[in-house]
Design a protein around this motif. Structure first.
Motif, PDB file in Angstrom:
ATOM      1  N   THR A 155       0.831  -1.202   0.000  1.00  0.00           N
ATOM      2  CA  THR A 155       0.000   0.000   0.000  1.00  0.00           C
ATOM      3  C   THR A 155       0.865   1.252   0.000  1.00  0.00           C
ATOM      4  O   THR A 155       0.346   2.359  -0.108  1.00  0.00           O
ATOM      5  CB  THR A 155      -0.927   0.035   1.232  1.00  0.00           C
ATOM      6  OG1 THR A 155      -0.122   0.000   2.413  1.00  0.00           O
ATOM      7  CG2 THR A 155      -1.891  -1.137   1.220  1.00  0.00           C
ATOM      8  N   ASP A 208      -6.852   5.937   0.358  1.00  0.00           N
ATOM      9  CA  ASP A 208      -7.686   5.022   1.142  1.00  0.00           C
ATOM     10  C   ASP A 208      -6.983   3.730   1.535  1.00  0.00           C
ATOM     11  O   ASP A 208      -7.645   2.721   1.789  1.00  0.00           O
ATOM     12  CB  ASP A 208      -8.989   4.693   0.382  1.00  0.00           C
ATOM     13  CG  ASP A 208      -9.768   5.939   0.007  1.00  0.00           C
ATOM     14  OD1 ASP A 208      -9.819   6.870   0.844  1.00  0.00           O
ATOM     15  OD2 ASP A 208     -10.309   5.996  -1.108  1.00  0.00           O
ATOM     16  N   GLN A 254      -5.438   1.612  -0.226  1.00  0.00           N
ATOM     17  CA  GLN A 254      -5.538   0.550  -1.218  1.00  0.00           C
ATOM     18  C   GLN A 254      -4.153   0.002  -1.539  1.00  0.00           C
ATOM     19  O   GLN A 254      -3.160   0.710  -1.452  1.00  0.00           O
ATOM     20  CB  GLN A 254      -6.115   1.080  -2.541  1.00  0.00           C
ATOM     21  CG  GLN A 254      -7.500   1.608  -2.483  1.00  0.00           C
ATOM     22  CD  GLN A 254      -7.859   2.291  -3.799  1.00  0.00           C
ATOM     23  OE1 GLN A 254      -7.161   3.185  -4.244  1.00  0.00           O
ATOM     24  NE2 GLN A 254      -8.950   1.859  -4.396  1.00  0.00           N
ATOM     25  N   GLY A 273      -4.918  -2.750  -6.286  1.00  0.00           N
ATOM     26  CA  GLY A 273      -6.296  -2.314  -6.035  1.00  0.00           C
ATOM     27  C   GLY A 273      -6.562  -0.942  -6.634  1.00  0.00           C
ATOM     28  O   GLY A 273      -7.646  -0.676  -7.166  1.00  0.00           O
ATOM     29  N   PHE A 274      -5.577  -0.059  -6.543  1.00  0.00           N
ATOM     30  CA  PHE A 274      -5.686   1.280  -7.130  1.00  0.00           C
ATOM     31  C   PHE A 274      -5.854   1.168  -8.642  1.00  0.00           C
ATOM     32  O   PHE A 274      -6.722   1.826  -9.239  1.00  0.00           O
ATOM     33  CB  PHE A 274      -4.434   2.100  -6.774  1.00  0.00           C
ATOM     34  CG  PHE A 274      -4.414   3.489  -7.344  1.00  0.00           C
ATOM     35  CD1 PHE A 274      -5.203   4.489  -6.811  1.00  0.00           C
ATOM     36  CD2 PHE A 274      -3.580   3.798  -8.408  1.00  0.00           C
ATOM     37  CE1 PHE A 274      -5.177   5.784  -7.333  1.00  0.00           C
ATOM     38  CE2 PHE A 274      -3.545   5.089  -8.936  1.00  0.00           C
ATOM     39  CZ  PHE A 274      -4.346   6.075  -8.399  1.00  0.00           C
ATOM     40  N   LYS A 306      -9.373  -0.343  -9.515  1.00  0.00           N
ATOM     41  CA  LYS A 306     -10.442   0.656  -9.392  1.00  0.00           C
ATOM     42  C   LYS A 306     -10.378   1.657 -10.540  1.00  0.00           C
ATOM     43  O   LYS A 306     -11.409   2.055 -11.090  1.00  0.00           O
ATOM     44  CB  LYS A 306     -10.359   1.373  -8.049  1.00  0.00           C
ATOM     45  CG  LYS A 306     -11.518   2.356  -7.850  1.00  0.00           C
ATOM     46  CD  LYS A 306     -11.487   3.032  -6.519  1.00  0.00           C
ATOM     47  CE  LYS A 306     -12.617   4.009  -6.311  1.00  0.00           C
ATOM     48  NZ  LYS A 306     -13.035   4.809  -7.449  1.00  0.00           N
TER      49      LYS A 306
END
Length: 180
Positions: free
Chosen positions: A57, A71, A73, A77-78, A81
């Motif tokens: 992260t 957030d 992430q 994950g970033f 999204k």
């Protein structure tokens, strides 16, 4: 004398702390949306994105402080999204679509000295097809650590925009989203 030096060092370390450099939230790219809209009649679902190594992260920048995603992430994950946001804006995302794309973040790293983000990703389709892309995004850096790390954090979003652009403009991307 050694006790005084140790005490001064301890106080300086306690007072100085380190900074955190936050990446901006993702903003969609008009070029990516345009490319996706050209693939009319394509409904795409997006599954999990994983990391081929250890999920992160944040990445430390020059020992000054970490570059962190919004957030908390993971970097994969970033990117996931961001990809979903692009698909939604192009009206190509469908959570119930027969084709699901998953991703593997093969590598992600930066150089705050030379000013570059290097990202490699593999996208796999539920139809058995896959593509791999790499993005080496250059940006202006600085000799000064605070400035360089801040510029590095701000450069991740356009680097991810370019990565997604390389995915959706790849000549083999249409094969990923076609039914088996």
């Amino acid at each position: 004398m050694l006790k005084k030096i140790g005490l001064v060092t301890l106080v300086l370390l306690g007072v100085s702390g380190c900074s955190t450099y936050s990446v901006n939230r993702y903003a969609v790219s008009v070029d990516n949306i345009s490319s996706l809209k050209k693939m009319a009649d394509s409904n795409i679902n997006v599954g999990e994105f994983s990391n081929s190594g250890e999920s992160q992260t944040s990445i430390m920048c020059r020992g000054v402080g970490p570059i962190k995603t919004p957030d908390g992430q993971s970097f994969e994950g970033f990117i996931r999204k961001a990809f979903i946001d692009e698909l939604k804006m192009a009206e190509a995302f469908d959570g119930d679509a027969p084709i699901t794309l998953t991703g593997i973040l093969d590598s992600i790293d930066f150089s705050s000295a030379s000013g570059s983000w290097d990202i490699a990703m593999t996208l796999n389709s539920s139809n058995g097809e896959s593509i791999s892309v790499k993005e080496s995004y250059s940006f202006t850096s600085s000799f000064y650590g605070e400035t360089a790390c801040n510029q590095t954090a701000q450069a991740l979003m356009p680097a991810v925009q370019n990565l997604i652009g390389k995915i959706v403009q790849n000549e083999n991307f249409p094969k990923l989203i076609k039914g088996a």
